[in-house]
Design an enzyme around this catalytic site. Structure first.
Site, PDB file in Angstrom:
ATOM      1  N   HIS A 251       0.833  -1.207   0.000  1.00 20.51           N
ATOM      2  CA  HIS A 251       0.000   0.000   0.000  1.00 20.51           C
ATOM      3  C   HIS A 251       0.869   1.259   0.000  1.00 20.51           C
ATOM      4  O   HIS A 251       0.694   2.144  -0.839  1.00 20.51           O
ATOM      5  CB  HIS A 251      -0.921  -0.033   1.221  1.00 20.51           C
ATOM      6  CG  HIS A 251      -1.814   1.157   1.362  1.00 20.51           C
ATOM      7  ND1 HIS A 251      -3.122   1.156   0.928  1.00 20.51           N
ATOM      8  CD2 HIS A 251      -1.595   2.389   1.870  1.00 20.51           C
ATOM      9  CE1 HIS A 251      -3.663   2.342   1.171  1.00 20.51           C
ATOM     10  NE2 HIS A 251      -2.749   3.116   1.755  1.00 20.51           N
ATOM     11  N   GLU A 252       1.795   1.315   0.940  1.00 21.58           N
ATOM     12  CA  GLU A 252       2.612   2.531   1.038  1.00 21.58           C
ATOM     13  C   GLU A 252       3.502   2.678  -0.192  1.00 21.58           C
ATOM     14  O   GLU A 252       3.689   3.773  -0.707  1.00 21.58           O
ATOM     15  CB  GLU A 252       3.443   2.527   2.328  1.00 21.58           C
ATOM     16  CG  GLU A 252       2.631   2.328   3.608  1.00 21.58           C
ATOM     17  CD  GLU A 252       1.441   3.257   3.775  1.00 21.58           C
ATOM     18  OE1 GLU A 252       1.454   4.378   3.221  1.00 21.58           O
ATOM     19  OE2 GLU A 252       0.468   2.853   4.461  1.00 21.58           O
TER      20      GLU A 252
HETATM   21  N1  ARG Z   1      -1.590   7.980   4.222  1.00 25.95           N
HETATM   22  C1  ARG Z   1      -1.418   7.020   5.283  1.00 25.95           C
HETATM   23  C2  ARG Z   1      -1.850   5.689   4.696  1.00 25.95           C
HETATM   24  O1  ARG Z   1      -2.509   5.201   4.210  1.00 25.95           O
HETATM   25  C3  ARG Z   1      -2.232   7.256   6.485  1.00 25.95           C
HETATM   26  C4  ARG Z   1      -1.890   8.475   7.231  1.00 25.95           C
HETATM   27  C5  ARG Z   1      -2.922   8.789   8.217  1.00 25.95           C
HETATM   28  N2  ARG Z   1      -2.561   9.866   9.029  1.00 25.95           N
HETATM   29  C6  ARG Z   1      -3.415  10.533   9.811  1.00 25.95           C
HETATM   30  N3  ARG Z   1      -2.969  11.483  10.525  1.00 25.95           N
HETATM   31  N4  ARG Z   1      -4.663  10.299   9.862  1.00 25.95           N
HETATM   32  O2  ARG Z   1      -1.733   5.034   4.053  1.00 25.95           O
HETATM   33 ZN    ZN Z   2      -2.841   5.063   2.195  1.00 32.09          ZN
END
Ligand code: ARG
Ligand code: ZN
Length: 875
Positions: A297-298
């Site tokens: 995912h990342e």
């Molecule tokens: N973008 C990150 C992920 O999916 C999640 C980050 C969430 N951060 C937050 N402060 N809510 O994959």
């Molecule tokens: Zn994400």
């Protein structure tokens, strides 16, 4: 203070380059930023003042084009630094002092286990320095980090390393440069005492990429699965999407104190240790699978999120829904596709359906928020992924891929919107998505009913589908959605028929995708020799609820459907109907037993040698308590638990010998691997163990459980046995739990499992045990994994005790929310969510839940995060 999508305005200023300098010390950090800025030619206000975001910062210097500004040239309030009268273009230097060591919110720059790290999404960067902290301002970053060389040997940031050296006083520095313009939420810094495991990947165009995974000393033995997953993700993304990695270096850092799962910072992903570390002894197969999917995912965000980012936070699903869909498909290709789909749908139903039916229901593209951190939700992520999947279904694999290519061609390097994505899909494929766009703006789960007619003389079968979506907060009137319905028609022997819609010249084999676009719509099929059995919404082709189907039909599909998802689904729906009937009978004081034909069907399933073990494990599991609760107008907490347990016991009793044989047949003691086949066998073995473990008087079964608890060599097997003991009131329970803790007390992720296990027990007295555990030396609210292990495991994984009729579970949860409100508002708001789901409980529980929400709302210094969830839940 509510932020609204409708109020979006272009930024008045742009930032072309950012040069950051971090001086990290044991008592704090000094951050100097040098911003190369100009007015946005597209702005509507050419004389606008510059308003930078910043919170909890001590401002010590502002300089414009090299000259320090007096404090009459700017104003500072709790959330901004405002500079009026600026020229067309300029450089601005800002110095702030911050205290990462005291930052318990885990956003911005903070320390975890003595190491420095950052979390900037969504609005964390403003806790580091004053900035245009919004995703549509893209800048090139260089970052210099200075720290003590002995204590902080590793200094990391985004992009490529471009310099390093030593300075006086035992300090050293490193400079990083990220060539790709990015918004501030993708900035990252890591500095500490870390070790790296290194590997490499060669892209399809032949570029070698260095891969590094950083952990604390001792954990480097647990990253091989993450590394393997990373390389597999890189290869998959090239093959499936044509996306190649774009820097020379890709780094992952594991951090113990992390609010979420992981973060896709450009070139420097930061992960919760729980989603990167895995070993046979310490991680379950489920953990291995989560590591694989989150690493993917990342990594996938590098294109869907970083290269193309979001214009504003209302567009969050543009990157999250799409990237979840991508990671689900990756996992399906790496493992078993049907089992992956079942797991994804289970998850959607367990966490997203209740959200869509509750007080914070929102569309995948929300229209307003008070605190954006509250909108990293199952709706934005999981339902968002279903919306992308539906586009894939409607366009077909080829049309979808053309759409992706066009989306990238148009928007690479930009901050885009969901509308941009849909327009690209539409333009590339020629498929009209006008109505489909409603999925982005309408909340709630559509409910579908199906009526049939069969004209034997004409060989004509018609299916009339109707859709309706119940009102959600702020959306009283719902419109029909464009719903793809994947359909198969079966003959009386369970074989797929050729399908010909009225008006078509030729019948086509297998599954057909129909578009339901109206409130009520009729589909007519011709040329049929006998009455067909419909298999509707194969593969769960849309995130909907289908009205209960006749039982004989479900039994037939459970035995025969060629679509494995629908075969599983038929079993679940059938079981749900039977169990809910049991709940009603129990309530009315009537005797009830599980339909013996259902037990027979489960027995046939267990003996079907043609089936994959993982699939059998899924299909023999009864629907969960929350899934059953979701189908009741007024939830009967105790009834659901009692009836479901009685049904489990009935199955175990009737199929005892078969379960025992299956247990033995799937008990591998060979070398460990996490292939889909090996994981499936362990899943089936442990499903059998869970059933056998219910047979209290059965010495052989009990010995099996105790032996497995004592001698198993994988965490999957140990935990499966302990889960059985968790719910049995025998002396061996305490012994096993103590032995487990004694063995694993130095492995934080395993200690989390120990807490979670006890928090999910069905035994009487569980809440008192949980309260005692809050005083255990290993318990702390400050570590999110630990807090969730005890508190959210109760609130989301133990309905029986969380919803205790005396309200004690609710009061406990509210106490924890209030304790976390100050130190970590984001986590406090997240663990609070289950308290808002009072709507379908009986009046006593409703009142108790509301009273706790009121107690929270009356507390002083409520964070924005907690206020928003509590206020919306109370409304
Ligand atoms: N973008 C990150 C992920 O999916 C999640 C980050 C969430 N951060 C937050 N402060 N809510 O994959
Ligand atoms: Zn994400």
């Amino acid at each position: 203070r509510t932020v609204r999508l409708a109020d979006y305005r272009l930024p008045d200023f742009l930032i072309d380059a950012v040069d950051l300098h971090f001086d990290l010390r044991e008592d704090g950090a000094t951050v100097t930023s040098r911003l190369t800025m100009r007015r946005n030619p597209a702005t509507s206000d050419p004389a606008a003042p510059l308003v930078l975001d910043g919170q909890d910062l001590r401002l010590t210097r502002v300089a414009l084009d090299g000259e320090a500004l007096g404090d009459n040239r700017y104003t500072v309030d709790a959330e901004h630094l405002t500079l009026p009268g600026l020229p067309q273009s300029f450089t601005l230097e800002i110095t702030t002092e911050i205290e990462p060591q005291k930052n318990t919110s885990l956003q911005g720059l903070y320390t975890s286990g003595g190491n420095f790290c950052t979390q900037c999404e969504a609005e964390g960067f403003r806790h580091i320095t004053y900035y245009l902290d919004r995703p549509d301002v893209l800048a090139r970053y260089t970052t210099t980090i200075v720290a003590d060389k002995a204590k902080v040997p590793v200094l990391l940031s985004n992009g490529n390393p471009v310099g390093a050296g030593e300075t006086e006083g035992g300090r050293h520095w490193a400079k990083w440069e990220d060539p790709f313009p990015k918004p501030s939420y993708l900035f990252a810094l890591v500095a500490g005492d870390l070790v790296a495991v290194e590997d490499s990947f060669t892209t399809r165009s032949g570029r070698p990429i260095d891969l590094k995974i950083f952990t604390r000393k001792g954990d480097e033995t647990k990253v091989s699965h993450a590394m393997r997953s990373l390389k597999a993700s890189m290869a998959w993304d090239e093959q499936a999407y044509g996306f190649e990695y774009d820097l020379d270096l890709f780094m992952i850092v594991a951090v113990s104190d992390f609010n979420m799962g992981a973060m896709e910072n450009k070139g420097l992903n930061i992960f919760n240790t729980a989603l990167v570390l895995a070993s046979r002894e310490t991680a379950t197969d489920g953990d291995f699978q989560r590591v694989e999917s989150v690493v993917a995912h990342e990594y996938f965000h590098n294109w869907t999120g970083n290269r193309i980012t979001c214009r504003d936070w209302f567009q969050l699903s543009l990157k999250e829904g799409l990237t979840v869909f991508r990671d689900q498909e990756f996992s399906a290709d790496e493992n078993s596709r049907p089992v992956q789909r079942i797991a994804d749908v289970r998850r959607l139903r367990a966490i997203q359906f209740p959200e869509d039916a509750g007080p914070i229901a929102h569309p995948i593209r929300p229209e307003s928020y008070i605190e954006i951190n509250n909108f990293y939700t199952p709706t934005v992520y999981e339902k968002g992924a279903e919306v992308i999947r539906m586009i894939h279904t409607l366009l077909g694999a080829e049309g979808y891929r053309k759409g992706i290519d066009l989306y990238v061609e148009r928007h690479d390097g930009q901050a885009a919107t969901c509308e941009n994505f849909v327009a690209a899909m539409e333009d590339a494929s020629g498929v009209d998505l006008t109505l489909f766009r409603r999925w982005y703006s309408q909340a709630g789960t559509p409910e579908i009913t199906a009526e049939e007619e069969w004209d034997a003389a004409a060989g004509r079968y018609s299916l009339t589908l109707a859709q309706a979506t119940a009102p959600t907060p702020g959306q009283p009137d719902k419109q029909p959605l464009h719903i793809p319905m994947a359909l198969g028609l079966l003959d009386a022997q369970g074989r797929d028929l050729l399908v010909r819609l009225a008006g078509e010249a030729e019948a086509k084999p297998g599954t057909r995708v129909l578009s339901l676009t109206e409130g009520r719509q009729r589909f007519v099929f011709e040329g049929l020799a006998g009455r067909p059995v419909p298999s509707l919404f194969r593969g769960f082709s849309a995130p909907i609820k289908l009205a209960p189907q006749p039982r004989e039909r479900l039994a037939f599909l459970f035995a025969h459907d060629s679509d494995p998802f629908n075969r599983w689904e038929a079993g679940q729906q059938l079981a749900a109907q039977l169990l809910l009937e049991g709940v009603a009978a129990r309530k009315a004081g009537r005797h009830w037993t599980l339909d013996p034909e259902f037990v027979t069907a489960v027995g046939r399933l267990l003996e079907d040698k043609a089936l994959d073990a993982a699939f059998v494990a899924e299909a023999m599991a009864l629907p969960g308590e929350s899934f059953l609760a979701d189908q009741m107008a007024v939830i009967d907490v105790e009834g659901i638990h009692a009836v479901r347990e009685a049904a489990r016991l009935a199955i175990a009793t009737a199929l005892r010998d078969c379960l025992l044989a299956l247990y033995r047949a799937n008990d591998d003691r060979g070398p460990f691997d996490v292939s889909a086949a090996a994981v499936g066998r362990r899943a089936l073995k442990n499903a059998c163990l869970a059933a056998l473990g219910l047979l209290q008087g059965d010495a052989e079964a009990t010995t099996l459980v105790l032996d497995q608890a004592r001698t198993a060599s994988t965490m999957t097997d140990v935990l499966a046995a302990l889960t059985v003991l968790r719910d049995r009131d025998i002396p061996e329970r305490a012994e096993a739990l103590e032995a487990f803790y004694a063995k694993w007390q130095d492995e934080p992720l395993v200690v989390d499992k120990w807490f979670a296990l006890q928090a999910t027990s069905a035994l009487p007295g569980t809440l008192d045990a949980i309260k005692a555990l809050t005083r255990h030396p290993a318990f702390t609210l400050r570590n999110p994994n630990r807090a969730r292990a005890l508190i959210s495991s109760l609130a989301m994984g133990n309905p029986l005790h969380f919803h205790a009729a005396d309200g004690s579970g609710y009061a406990f949860l509210a106490d924890q929310v209030l304790a976390l409100n100050g130190p970590n508002p984001q986590l406090a708001a997240r663990i609070l969510v289950p308290l808002g789901r009072w709507q379908r409980h009986e009046p006593g529980r409703q009142a108790a839940m509301k009273a706790e929400l009121d107690r929270i709302l009356a507390a002083p210094d409520l964070s924005r995060d907690v206020y928003e969830i509590a206020a919306k839940s109370r409304a």
